[in-house]
Scaffold this motif. Structure first.
Motif, PDB file in Angstrom:
ATOM      1  N   THR A   1       0.825  -1.199   0.000  1.00  0.00           N
ATOM      2  CA  THR A   1       0.000   0.000   0.000  1.00  0.00           C
ATOM      3  C   THR A   1       0.862   1.254   0.000  1.00  0.00           C
ATOM      4  O   THR A   1       0.612   2.198  -0.753  1.00  0.00           O
ATOM      5  N   ARG A   2       1.898   1.269   0.824  1.00  0.00           N
ATOM      6  CA  ARG A   2       2.773   2.446   0.876  1.00  0.00           C
ATOM      7  C   ARG A   2       3.556   2.606  -0.421  1.00  0.00           C
ATOM      8  O   ARG A   2       3.773   3.720  -0.885  1.00  0.00           O
ATOM      9  N   PHE A   3       3.982   1.488  -1.019  1.00  0.00           N
ATOM     10  CA  PHE A   3       4.636   1.564  -2.320  1.00  0.00           C
ATOM     11  C   PHE A   3       3.703   2.229  -3.329  1.00  0.00           C
ATOM     12  O   PHE A   3       4.107   3.119  -4.076  1.00  0.00           O
TER      13      PHE A   3
ATOM     14  N   LEU B   1      -0.202   6.958   5.152  1.00  0.00           N
ATOM     15  CA  LEU B   1       0.330   8.299   4.874  1.00  0.00           C
ATOM     16  C   LEU B   1       1.227   8.765   6.014  1.00  0.00           C
ATOM     17  O   LEU B   1       2.317   9.314   5.790  1.00  0.00           O
ATOM     18  N   ASN B   2       0.792   8.528   7.243  1.00  0.00           N
ATOM     19  CA  ASN B   2       1.597   8.935   8.407  1.00  0.00           C
ATOM     20  C   ASN B   2       2.912   8.159   8.480  1.00  0.00           C
ATOM     21  O   ASN B   2       3.956   8.733   8.818  1.00  0.00           O
ATOM     22  N   GLU B   3       2.875   6.864   8.163  1.00  0.00           N
ATOM     23  CA  GLU B   3       4.110   6.061   8.159  1.00  0.00           C
ATOM     24  C   GLU B   3       5.104   6.626   7.143  1.00  0.00           C
ATOM     25  O   GLU B   3       6.298   6.737   7.425  1.00  0.00           O
ATOM     26  N   LEU B   4       4.615   6.975   5.966  1.00  0.00           N
ATOM     27  CA  LEU B   4       5.482   7.516   4.920  1.00  0.00           C
ATOM     28  C   LEU B   4       6.008   8.904   5.274  1.00  0.00           C
ATOM     29  O   LEU B   4       7.157   9.235   4.977  1.00  0.00           O
TER      30      LEU B   4
ATOM     31  N   ASP C   1       6.489   9.957   8.367  1.00  0.00           N
ATOM     32  CA  ASP C   1       7.424   9.779   9.485  1.00  0.00           C
ATOM     33  C   ASP C   1       8.844   9.466   9.010  1.00  0.00           C
ATOM     34  O   ASP C   1       9.804   9.858   9.659  1.00  0.00           O
ATOM     35  N   VAL C   2       8.967   8.742   7.890  1.00  0.00           N
ATOM     36  CA  VAL C   2      10.303   8.389   7.394  1.00  0.00           C
ATOM     37  C   VAL C   2      10.794   9.344   6.311  1.00  0.00           C
ATOM     38  O   VAL C   2      11.895   9.175   5.789  1.00  0.00           O
ATOM     39  N   GLY C   3       9.988  10.331   5.946  1.00  0.00           N
ATOM     40  CA  GLY C   3      10.434  11.362   5.014  1.00  0.00           C
ATOM     41  C   GLY C   3      10.254  11.058   3.543  1.00  0.00           C
ATOM     42  O   GLY C   3      10.853  11.725   2.694  1.00  0.00           O
ATOM     43  N   LEU C   4       9.402  10.091   3.189  1.00  0.00           N
ATOM     44  CA  LEU C   4       9.205   9.768   1.779  1.00  0.00           C
ATOM     45  C   LEU C   4       8.108  10.600   1.123  1.00  0.00           C
ATOM     46  O   LEU C   4       8.087  10.742  -0.098  1.00  0.00           O
ATOM     47  N   ILE C   5       7.199  11.139   1.929  1.00  0.00           N
ATOM     48  CA  ILE C   5       6.172  12.045   1.408  1.00  0.00           C
ATOM     49  C   ILE C   5       6.042  13.220   2.364  1.00  0.00           C
ATOM     50  O   ILE C   5       6.503  13.172   3.508  1.00  0.00           O
ATOM     51  N   GLU C   6       5.406  14.276   1.868  1.00  0.00           N
ATOM     52  CA  GLU C   6       5.136  15.426   2.723  1.00  0.00           C
ATOM     53  C   GLU C   6       3.697  15.870   2.536  1.00  0.00           C
ATOM     54  O   GLU C   6       3.079  15.605   1.506  1.00  0.00           O
ATOM     55  N   LYS C   7       3.200  16.542   3.546  1.00  0.00           N
ATOM     56  CA  LYS C   7       1.810  17.002   3.572  1.00  0.00           C
ATOM     57  C   LYS C   7       1.799  18.514   3.452  1.00  0.00           C
ATOM     58  O   LYS C   7       2.602  19.205   4.084  1.00  0.00           O
TER      59      LYS C   7
END
Length: 134
Positions: free
Chosen positions: A41-43, A75-78, A80-86
């Protein structure tokens, strides 16, 4: 003892020495990114974001057929590790939407040079190891 061929002549023996002392991120942080994008899902979230400017949670829900709480967890997991931003707009747009997500540079890089590279090589792997032609 035999070793695999090295890609870089100066590869260290100890994984802790892979990064320079002044590295922006630690080895653990890079591994956390890899683990995060290793979830299907995150991928897909990072994949979709890397091909658009940004998407709203509503757009994700309709594209992926995912419920709101599951989507926000990923979304929060991604994030938290810096792969996406809001990005949050101060005013809602014409459709009432004001929260948008986009891939970070790290998200684009780990996708392109990590998972997608392996997927692109799948064709070469299958041809190289196809025993039906021998």
């Amino acid at each position: 003892m035999g070793t695999k061929h090295t890609r870089i002549a100066d590869d260290p023996d100890d994984p802790d020495d892979l990064l320079p002392a002044e590295s922006v991120l630690s080895l653990e942080e890079y591994l956390e990114m890899q683990a995060a994008i290793g979830n299907r899902t995150r991928f897909e979230i990072v994949y979709r974001l890397s091909r658009t400017d940004e998407l709203t949670p509503t757009e994700f829900e309709s594209m992926m057929e995912i419920d709101d709480s599951t989507l926000h967890y990923h979304l929060n997991e991604l994030r938290d590790v810096g792969l996406i931003e809001k990005r949050v707009r101060t005013e809602r747009d014409s459709e009432g939407l004001y929260t948008y997500y986009r891939a970070t540079i790290l998200g684009d890089v780990i996708l392109e040079h990590g998972v997608e590279e392996l997927l692109r090589r799948e064709w070469a792997f299958s041809e190289a190891y196809d025993s039906s032609e021998h």
